[in-house]
Design an enzyme around this catalytic site. Structure first.
Site, PDB file in Angstrom:
ATOM      1  N   CYS A  43      -2.431 -68.281  39.238  1.00  0.00           N
ATOM      2  CA  CYS A  43      -3.657 -68.071  39.940  1.00  0.00           C
ATOM      3  C   CYS A  43      -4.486 -69.424  40.611  1.00  0.00           C
ATOM      4  CB  CYS A  43      -4.808 -67.318  39.444  1.00  0.00           C
ATOM      5  SG  CYS A  43      -6.167 -66.729  40.424  1.00  0.00           S
ATOM      6  N   CYS A  48      -3.681 -67.646  43.761  1.00  0.00           N
ATOM      7  CA  CYS A  48      -4.611 -66.993  44.362  1.00  0.00           C
ATOM      8  C   CYS A  48      -5.571 -68.014  45.093  1.00  0.00           C
ATOM      9  CB  CYS A  48      -5.445 -66.347  43.594  1.00  0.00           C
ATOM     10  SG  CYS A  48      -4.578 -65.235  42.222  1.00  0.00           S
ATOM     11  N   LYS A  51      -4.167 -70.303  47.849  1.00  0.00           N
ATOM     12  CA  LYS A  51      -3.711 -69.620  48.946  1.00  0.00           C
ATOM     13  C   LYS A  51      -4.988 -69.125  49.581  1.00  0.00           C
ATOM     14  CE  LYS A  51      -4.132 -65.507  48.373  1.00  0.00           C
ATOM     15  NZ  LYS A  51      -3.835 -64.060  47.751  1.00  0.00           N
ATOM     16  N   TYR A 180       2.625 -58.877  49.399  1.00  0.00           N
ATOM     17  CA  TYR A 180       1.371 -59.647  49.462  1.00  0.00           C
ATOM     18  C   TYR A 180       1.669 -61.054  49.992  1.00  0.00           C
ATOM     19  CZ  TYR A 180      -1.704 -56.702  46.355  1.00  0.00           C
ATOM     20  OH  TYR A 180      -2.690 -55.740  45.827  1.00  0.00           O
ATOM     21  N   ILE A 181       2.514 -61.576  49.252  1.00  0.00           N
ATOM     22  CA  ILE A 181       2.682 -62.996  49.275  1.00  0.00           C
ATOM     23  C   ILE A 181       3.508 -63.128  50.665  1.00  0.00           C
ATOM     24  CG2 ILE A 181       4.108 -65.033  48.349  1.00  0.00           C
ATOM     25  CD1 ILE A 181       3.714 -64.029  45.732  1.00  0.00           C
ATOM     26  N   GLU A 184       0.708 -62.678  53.474  1.00  0.00           N
ATOM     27  CA  GLU A 184      -0.312 -63.640  53.525  1.00  0.00           C
ATOM     28  C   GLU A 184       0.200 -64.898  53.956  1.00  0.00           C
ATOM     29  OE1 GLU A 184      -3.144 -61.875  49.793  1.00  0.00           O
ATOM     30  OE2 GLU A 184      -1.645 -63.506  49.477  1.00  0.00           O
ATOM     31  N   HIS A 439     -27.228 -51.240  59.844  1.00  0.00           N
ATOM     32  CA  HIS A 439     -26.724 -51.165  61.567  1.00  0.00           C
ATOM     33  C   HIS A 439     -27.381 -52.601  61.944  1.00  0.00           C
ATOM     34  CE1 HIS A 439     -25.881 -49.887  65.428  1.00  0.00           C
ATOM     35  NE2 HIS A 439     -27.020 -50.360  65.796  1.00  0.00           N
ATOM     36  N   GLU A 444     -20.817 -49.770  58.261  1.00  0.00           N
ATOM     37  CA  GLU A 444     -21.751 -48.372  58.411  1.00  0.00           C
ATOM     38  C   GLU A 444     -20.732 -47.224  58.858  1.00  0.00           C
ATOM     39  OE1 GLU A 444     -24.059 -47.977  62.128  1.00  0.00           O
ATOM     40  OE2 GLU A 444     -23.518 -50.003  62.401  1.00  0.00           O
TER      41      GLU A 444
END
Length: 462
Positions: A43, A48, A51, A180-181, A184, A439, A444
């Site tokens: 990580c 992580c 990245k 993911y990797i 990304e 808002h 929302e």
């Protein structure tokens, strides 16, 4: 005097191992942690954290474009890869120092070496040749990229580890994978001006995510200029006469690039750990098999994080370690809770998600209400960007409990963390409806979708 050299010996200095070592040492236990490379693990050192820094870097090209719609005159911009690498390395070094200080302040011994098990309570330290014993051993060595060794020419390719240390930014890159990797890094390299192709054997990227998120991101990436080839795999990689790489696919394509990156999954990093000598059982991928308390089949040996192949996320490894400390040293046996884990894909736009996808929920519940909103975010109205935001709630029609919440859009990861709390608390769609909107915000929409977009009954849309 103890019959063992240590109360706890931790093999692996990633997030899970460091947390367990630090907490145990702070409780007065005699603790050692051994790491052969750098503290921080996947990580912090090669995952992580760097990245996310690369993600931030890659977003500025769009920020500069958007600024014009808001009245800003943006001058000539240039990107310097070596500056990014140097600044990233400096930040990683700072974080590694924090890990060192945290362990030292707690009283844990840090050993820079590789270690191997020699028995249920014994460890060999390679750097010194020393053999030590411990009442409990924790294995937290994480995972490593699958090298895809059966692919001819795989040795010419890079993996995620090398992507953080390239000497130069390639002009073109081909990335294999759809998780993911891969996704990304495809967005990162494209955002930095690299001609990017993503190749994936499946029918759609991000196989474990809700289909609306998958399709929405796919469309957004292609609109930006990322080439995505599904139902396609590499047959071989070779170096051309000009020095560039040529990737040949099963569909007869020959793709040329400066770099080819393999992001084809990760494997537990258990090779050469001495698991057989200690009698530790492993699974088909080499993962350490553990019970609900992270204990292996050997009473004195535990494992947490990616090496167990349960849920491969940093916060999960940390959580498993904290549960282990409760179990071993606080007389509070605690089983890690792997239900309703929020997660994010730091693509552009991001995906933030928690709970069941529509497809998975339809297999478990008789009738679903699906609430779905797709809209152009407010920021895009002046920037001129056509990117869409998608928000989706999957609700059990019987008791109105929200089973899944999925977002594609800017800062979706931040929203996923909050939604993780909401779903963990068991909130219903009525709770969403009673909540006042903030808002003007994109979020929302989560509390203003009063009528179902459609229903799923018996697995069919009605």
């Amino acid at each position: 005097m103890s019959e063992f050299d240590y109360d706890l010996f931790v093999i692996g200095g990633g997030s899970g191992g460091v947390r367990a070592a630090r907490l145990a040492a702070a409780l007065g236990k005699k603790v050692a942690i051994v790491e052969e490379y750098r503290l921080g693990g996947t990580c912090v050192i090669r995952g992580c954290v760097p990245k996310k820094l690369f993600v931030y870097a890659s977003q500025f090209s769009e920020h500069f474009e958007d600024a014009r719609g808001y009245g800003w005159t943006v001058g000539k911009s240039e990107f310097d890869w070596t500056t990014l690498i140097a600044n990233k390395d400096r930040e990683i070094e700072r974080l590694e120092g924090l890990y060192h200080r945290g362990l030292e302040n707690a009283g844990a011994e840090i050993i820079a070496s590789r270690a191997e098990l020699t028995g249920p309570n014994s460890i060999h330290i390679k750097a010194t040749g020393q053999d030590v014993t411990a009442r409990h051993i924790l294995i937290a060595v994480g995972g490593k990229p699958n090298p895809h060794a059966s692919l001819p020419g795989h040795e010419l390719c890079i993996k995620s580890n090398e992507a953080f240390h390239l000497d130069t930014l390639p002009k073109a890159i081909i990335i294999a994978g759809g998780g993911y990797i891969a996704v990304e890094f495809a967005n990162i390299f494209h955002g930095l001006g690299v001609e990017t192709t993503l190749i994936y054997r499946g029918k759609e990227i991000l196989s474990r995510f809700d289909m609306d998120m998958r399709r929405g991101l796919h469309a957004a990436m292609e609109e930006k200029g990322i080439r995505i080839l599904c139902h396609e795999i590499f047959e071989r990689i070779e170096r051309g006469a000009d020095g560039r790489l040529v990737a040949h696919t099963n569909n007869g394509k020959s793709l040329v690039a400066d770099q080819v990156m393999l992001a084809l999954g990760r494997d537990p990093n258990t090779d050469g750990l001495g698991l057989e000598a200690a009698g530790v059982e492993t699974g088909p991928k080499g993962e350490i098999l553990v019970d609900e308390y992270s204990r292996s089949n050997v009473e004195s040996i535990y494992a947490v994080g990616d090496v167990t192949n349960r849920v491969e996320l940093t916060p999960v490894a940390i959580h498993e370690s904290m549960c282990l400390i409760d179990t071993l040293y606080r007389d509070r046996p605690t089983s890690p809770d792997h239900d309703l884990i929020a997660t994010a894909v730091f693509s552009q736009p991001e995906i933030g998600t928690v709970g069941l996808s529509e497809d998975d929920a339809s297999k478990k519940f008789d009738e679903l209400e699906i609430y779905r909103a797709e809209f152009r975010p407010m920021k895009a109205t002046l920037s001129g960007r056509s990117e869409k935001t998608i928000m989706k709630l999957v609700v059990n029609a019987e008791d109105r409990k929200v089973l899944g919440a999925h977002i594609l859009g800017h800062d979706a990861g931040e929203l996923a963390q909050i939604l993780g709390i909401v779903l963990k608390a068991g909130c219903t769609k009525d709770d969403f409806d009673r909540t006042m909107a903030v808002h003007p915000t994109a979020s929302e929409e989560l509390v203003t979708m009063y009528q179902p977009s459609y229903r799923i009954k018996g697995g069919e849309r009605v």
